[in-house]
Design a protein around this motif. Sequence first.
Motif, PDB file in Angstrom:
ATOM      1  N   TYR B  92      24.740 -10.656   3.556  1.00  0.00           N
ATOM      2  CA  TYR B  92      24.772  -9.211   3.772  1.00  0.00           C
ATOM      3  C   TYR B  92      26.005  -8.598   3.112  1.00  0.00           C
ATOM      4  CZ  TYR B  92      24.722  -4.761   6.207  1.00  0.00           C
ATOM      5  OH  TYR B  92      24.716  -3.442   6.498  1.00  0.00           O
ATOM      6  N   ALA B  93      27.144  -9.276   3.264  1.00  0.00           N
ATOM      7  CA  ALA B  93      28.358  -8.763   2.631  1.00  0.00           C
ATOM      8  C   ALA B  93      28.198  -8.729   1.118  1.00  0.00           C
ATOM      9  CB  ALA B  93      29.553  -9.627   3.027  1.00  0.00           C
ATOM     10  N   LEU B  94      27.544  -9.737   0.580  1.00  0.00           N
ATOM     11  CA  LEU B  94      27.359  -9.818  -0.872  1.00  0.00           C
ATOM     12  C   LEU B  94      26.529  -8.645  -1.378  1.00  0.00           C
ATOM     13  CD1 LEU B  94      28.322 -12.148  -2.735  1.00  0.00           C
ATOM     14  CD2 LEU B  94      25.971 -12.903  -2.819  1.00  0.00           C
ATOM     15  N   ALA B  95      25.468  -8.316  -0.635  1.00  0.00           N
ATOM     16  CA  ALA B  95      24.619  -7.196  -1.048  1.00  0.00           C
ATOM     17  C   ALA B  95      25.392  -5.885  -0.939  1.00  0.00           C
ATOM     18  CB  ALA B  95      23.358  -7.153  -0.189  1.00  0.00           C
ATOM     19  N   LYS B 309      30.797   4.164   2.545  1.00  0.00           N
ATOM     20  CA  LYS B 309      29.853   5.210   2.194  1.00  0.00           C
ATOM     21  C   LYS B 309      29.529   5.106   0.711  1.00  0.00           C
ATOM     22  CE  LYS B 309      29.076  10.110   2.885  1.00  0.00           C
ATOM     23  NZ  LYS B 309      29.695  11.399   3.128  1.00  0.00           N
ATOM     24  N   PRO B 310      28.576   4.256   0.349  1.00  0.00           N
ATOM     25  CA  PRO B 310      28.282   4.070  -1.065  1.00  0.00           C
ATOM     26  C   PRO B 310      27.457   5.229  -1.635  1.00  0.00           C
ATOM     27  CG  PRO B 310      26.861   2.694   0.249  1.00  0.00           C
ATOM     28  CD  PRO B 310      27.750   3.418   1.200  1.00  0.00           C
ATOM     29  N   ALA B 311      27.496   5.342  -2.948  1.00  0.00           N
ATOM     30  CA  ALA B 311      26.676   6.346  -3.620  1.00  0.00           C
ATOM     31  C   ALA B 311      25.230   5.878  -3.666  1.00  0.00           C
ATOM     32  CB  ALA B 311      27.218   6.583  -5.017  1.00  0.00           C
ATOM     33  N   LYS B 312      24.370   6.732  -4.205  1.00  0.00           N
ATOM     34  CA  LYS B 312      22.948   6.409  -4.273  1.00  0.00           C
ATOM     35  C   LYS B 312      22.748   5.195  -5.187  1.00  0.00           C
ATOM     36  CE  LYS B 312      18.801   9.109  -4.724  1.00  0.00           C
ATOM     37  NZ  LYS B 312      18.172  10.172  -5.489  1.00  0.00           N
ATOM     38  N   ALA B 313      22.266   4.104  -4.638  1.00  0.00           N
ATOM     39  CA  ALA B 313      22.085   2.903  -5.451  1.00  0.00           C
ATOM     40  C   ALA B 313      21.186   1.915  -4.711  1.00  0.00           C
ATOM     41  CB  ALA B 313      23.434   2.251  -5.748  1.00  0.00           C
ATOM     42  N   GLU B 314      20.801   0.881  -5.438  1.00  0.00           N
ATOM     43  CA  GLU B 314      20.055  -0.210  -4.829  1.00  0.00           C
ATOM     44  C   GLU B 314      20.801  -1.504  -5.108  1.00  0.00           C
ATOM     45  OE1 GLU B 314      16.044  -0.470  -6.142  1.00  0.00           O
ATOM     46  OE2 GLU B 314      15.542   1.534  -5.470  1.00  0.00           O
ATOM     47  N   ALA B 315      20.722  -2.434  -4.185  1.00  0.00           N
ATOM     48  CA  ALA B 315      21.397  -3.702  -4.423  1.00  0.00           C
ATOM     49  C   ALA B 315      20.593  -4.823  -3.789  1.00  0.00           C
ATOM     50  CB  ALA B 315      22.803  -3.683  -3.839  1.00  0.00           C
ATOM     51  N   PHE B 328      19.400  -9.952   0.819  1.00  0.00           N
ATOM     52  CA  PHE B 328      19.438  -8.650   1.481  1.00  0.00           C
ATOM     53  C   PHE B 328      19.205  -7.585   0.422  1.00  0.00           C
ATOM     54  CE2 PHE B 328      21.275 -10.992   4.865  1.00  0.00           C
ATOM     55  CZ  PHE B 328      21.048 -10.247   5.997  1.00  0.00           C
ATOM     56  N   TYR B 329      18.269  -6.710   0.679  1.00  0.00           N
ATOM     57  CA  TYR B 329      17.963  -5.637  -0.248  1.00  0.00           C
ATOM     58  C   TYR B 329      18.339  -4.333   0.421  1.00  0.00           C
ATOM     59  CZ  TYR B 329      15.077  -2.439  -3.006  1.00  0.00           C
ATOM     60  OH  TYR B 329      14.633  -1.405  -3.773  1.00  0.00           O
ATOM     61  N   LEU B 330      19.278  -3.619  -0.186  1.00  0.00           N
ATOM     62  CA  LEU B 330      19.767  -2.381   0.419  1.00  0.00           C
ATOM     63  C   LEU B 330      19.481  -1.214  -0.510  1.00  0.00           C
ATOM     64  CD1 LEU B 330      23.294  -3.569   1.571  1.00  0.00           C
ATOM     65  CD2 LEU B 330      21.289  -3.327   2.988  1.00  0.00           C
ATOM     66  N   VAL B 331      18.984  -0.126   0.066  1.00  0.00           N
ATOM     67  CA  VAL B 331      18.831   1.117  -0.678  1.00  0.00           C
ATOM     68  C   VAL B 331      19.766   2.118  -0.038  1.00  0.00           C
ATOM     69  CG1 VAL B 331      17.277   2.942  -1.390  1.00  0.00           C
ATOM     70  CG2 VAL B 331      16.454   0.608  -1.268  1.00  0.00           C
ATOM     71  N   PRO B 338      22.157   2.836   5.669  1.00  0.00           N
ATOM     72  CA  PRO B 338      21.249   2.432   4.601  1.00  0.00           C
ATOM     73  C   PRO B 338      19.889   3.121   4.761  1.00  0.00           C
ATOM     74  CG  PRO B 338      21.498   0.665   6.186  1.00  0.00           C
ATOM     75  CD  PRO B 338      22.442   1.738   6.599  1.00  0.00           C
ATOM     76  N   TYR B 339      19.325   3.558   3.630  1.00  0.00           N
ATOM     77  CA  TYR B 339      17.999   4.173   3.729  1.00  0.00           C
ATOM     78  C   TYR B 339      16.936   3.111   3.934  1.00  0.00           C
ATOM     79  CZ  TYR B 339      14.139   7.311   2.962  1.00  0.00           C
ATOM     80  OH  TYR B 339      13.004   8.049   3.149  1.00  0.00           O
ATOM     81  N   ARG B 340      17.085   2.012   3.234  1.00  0.00           N
ATOM     82  CA  ARG B 340      16.177   0.885   3.433  1.00  0.00           C
ATOM     83  C   ARG B 340      17.013  -0.371   3.496  1.00  0.00           C
ATOM     84  NH1 ARG B 340      12.964  -2.032   5.338  1.00  0.00           N
ATOM     85  NH2 ARG B 340      11.327  -3.203   4.308  1.00  0.00           N
ATOM     86  N   TYR B 341      16.689  -1.189   4.460  1.00  0.00           N
ATOM     87  CA  TYR B 341      17.439  -2.415   4.706  1.00  0.00           C
ATOM     88  C   TYR B 341      16.400  -3.501   4.864  1.00  0.00           C
ATOM     89  CZ  TYR B 341      20.259  -5.605   7.611  1.00  0.00           C
ATOM     90  OH  TYR B 341      20.899  -6.676   8.158  1.00  0.00           O
ATOM     91  N   ARG B 342      16.463  -4.485   4.002  1.00  0.00           N
ATOM     92  CA  ARG B 342      15.421  -5.498   4.058  1.00  0.00           C
ATOM     93  C   ARG B 342      16.051  -6.880   3.977  1.00  0.00           C
ATOM     94  NH1 ARG B 342      10.513  -8.377   4.221  1.00  0.00           N
ATOM     95  NH2 ARG B 342      10.463  -9.799   2.497  1.00  0.00           N
ATOM     96  N   VAL B 343      15.553  -7.766   4.794  1.00  0.00           N
ATOM     97  CA  VAL B 343      16.007  -9.147   4.755  1.00  0.00           C
ATOM     98  C   VAL B 343      14.919  -9.980   4.106  1.00  0.00           C
ATOM     99  CG1 VAL B 343      16.900 -11.027   6.115  1.00  0.00           C
ATOM    100  CG2 VAL B 343      17.091  -8.723   6.965  1.00  0.00           C
TER     101      VAL B 343
END
Lengths: 207, 382, 191
Positions: B92-95, B309-315, B328-331, B338-343
């Motif tokens: 999670y930290a990596l994402a 507080k990150p800017a608009k991005a995906e990781a 971990f997929y973060l939008v 996070p707008y979308r948080y996926r494991v």
Amino acid sequence: MDEGLKSELQKAGIFTTTLNDLYNWGRGNSLWPLQFGLACCAIEMIATSMSRYDLARFGAEVFRPSPRQADLMIVSGTVTKKMAPQVVRLFKQMPSPKYVIAMGACAISGGPFKQGYNVLKGIDRYIPVDVHLPGGPPRPEAVLQSLNYLQEKIRTQDIKSDPAFIEGRRQYPVPEFTGTDLEPPYNPDVWQPPANPNAPAEEEATA
Amino acid sequence: MTAAAPNYELIQQDDLETSLLEVSMGPHHPSTHGVFRMDVKLDGETVVDLKPVFGYLHRNHEKLAESMSYLASMPFTDRLDYFNSMTNNWAYALAAEQLIEIEIPERAEYLRVIMSELTRLVNHVSLVGFFVNDLGALGTPLLYAFREREKILDLFEQASGARMMCNYFRFGGLRCDVPEGWLDRTREVVDRFPKFLDEYEKLLCENEIILSRTQDVGNLSKELAISAGITGPMLRASGVNYDIRKVDNYGIYDRFKFRVPYSKGEVGDCYDRFMVRMLEMRESIEILKQALDGIESGPIMGNAGKVFKPAKAEAYGRVEAPKGELGFYLVADGTTQPYRYRVRPPSFINLTVLQDMCIGQQVADAVIILGSIDIVLGEVDR
Amino acid sequence: MSEAIPHDPVLQQFPEVEWEEEFGTLIVPTTKATEVAIWLRDDHAFRLDYCSNVTGIDYLNREFKEKVKNEEGKTETIIHKDPARMEVVYHLYSMEKRTGPLVMKQRTTREKPEAQSLTPVWRSCELQEREIYDLFGINFTGHPDQRRILMWDEFEGHPMRKDYVEPFDYEWEPTPHDEILEKHQKGKVIF
């Protein structure tokens, strides 16, 4: 029996007891838990029964996979709405008298997952809980202590009048799935939602 | 494609009428490692069809995480795969660290590797214990495994304050430094571990019962393993040399010399999966020794701001968790949530092939095959 | 980190495919998804044989306000519009070449969410697409076994959608919050 007389007799080498005490002593020291793990807490439950903490010292190491042979259910972990009917069914299958330890914050109230759409907000909505064991997950020492509390409780039970010994008093209906939630949402015999003492009374609200 | 049950013809004996037996194994079943359920169709003892049923521990982790700040879901990641909270934290930290520019101090990187490899030891040693438990060896190997596990959990407790749910990683470093003398105690545990492994291997690896119960059971071909997205020791047991520690070199894994054990890929049976894990523990010890030699004192927290507080991005961040690829997929949408948080849970996707591996096997073997996949329900259902 | 994969050959091969610069993803039309996926898997330059992560995203109709300094040095508020849509995201890697990830998206409407199932291409999509169907309600055409996976079969609605409303089950809790708040208002307790 009078405690003073009992100790006097003991000094003379005569040990007396009541059937109640003997029976409860036997039961309290040979609890058979159900081998039943739900989530994270199950690992700590297993750790309690393993090398270092050794649950066997307290006579509760015989984990039975079948509910028919168990008299203690350790609800170890989050109970989801999908799982709740199975938990109630397992509880119903256990022979009476039976005891429940709600292990961990999730089993007690839903814990950190309380806001989830699929998480039951505490297993005591459906089955009577004897010992609430807080923690997330609780340490093995805490599991041992909760077992000690339960043994104390068993020792004070009266086999003639205690409701735990009388079959068929309470009904534990297995909840059923509906479109959004479980039906019934709780067992009113076992649990009632707490009333909010700060809420305005209904008459005032209408007036 | 789903491998449907083969058109199975029941053996008709004289005038005896036979039929398939449908058994629902689980959600309460001692062999399912939690609340997993398999709907099995049996012809006598042979598995004809198997359907996994999920969701009995669906705790809405993703939905909850979308309604709280980034850092607030860190303790929830502990409860995904509750054997390996440290690697979950790291993934999670990596994402999240991809979303902002952040520098991780040297000491934190080393401690991350040390924690992650200790976690791998914990996971593999208990998995092997549970696996042998499924085979019928009640007690002894599992007791040995938990004895060693407790030693490592003590280290976790000293470092983070909790045995299992460590919640130790932060975006840009770690929550706190390890206490004084912790590294020496770790070195002691690490130095003693090979001796225990020798004993464990002597007890298990050439055990006649284990050999006959696990060899040629639950075979998984290389092609199917890749297509089905199998990762971790299970993939390597099927003969694919793919370890994210080597491929991505996340953290500072490129500084350590270690080997990736994988099988020849001829069978990919339960024994291979068991052996890959046994060998992986040895390599983890090698990494731990190098990391303990290389670590120096210094800060453990980077230049992270108070508010994430990150800017608009995906990781998408992924690590080699003991069970496979944990991603971990973060939008991010520019807010603190996070707008979308996926494991991406490894044990959930590793279960894709359970049906293929079990069909045609005995019902007792289905239990072993499930045990060799190494699932944790907190992660499967999330 | 493993190398990033160049996306230009995909755009040349399939003119319908778009490249979204902001997030660095391929936007594949739902009618072409299987074709593109098979090409990505089998083409020798790509060999994306491993589909790691499949997930859905639900975008509601939203507006973003951004403060930008214009040439004169004054701050201006620009409103970005984010249209409502649903997306299925695929993270593709190559085990053979050890490259990745390439992110591919299928975009569909919120009213009638439908996408092509890529389970015939990558088996790893099977359970994950079932999960998306369960939690987001996106229909996958060509999925071999599309059922609910995490919720029970009778369940209505798709809980991971942003506009999902949970059943009302408020209950008052006997926690000391009310008392503490009261004391705090009187200035007795400092948080």
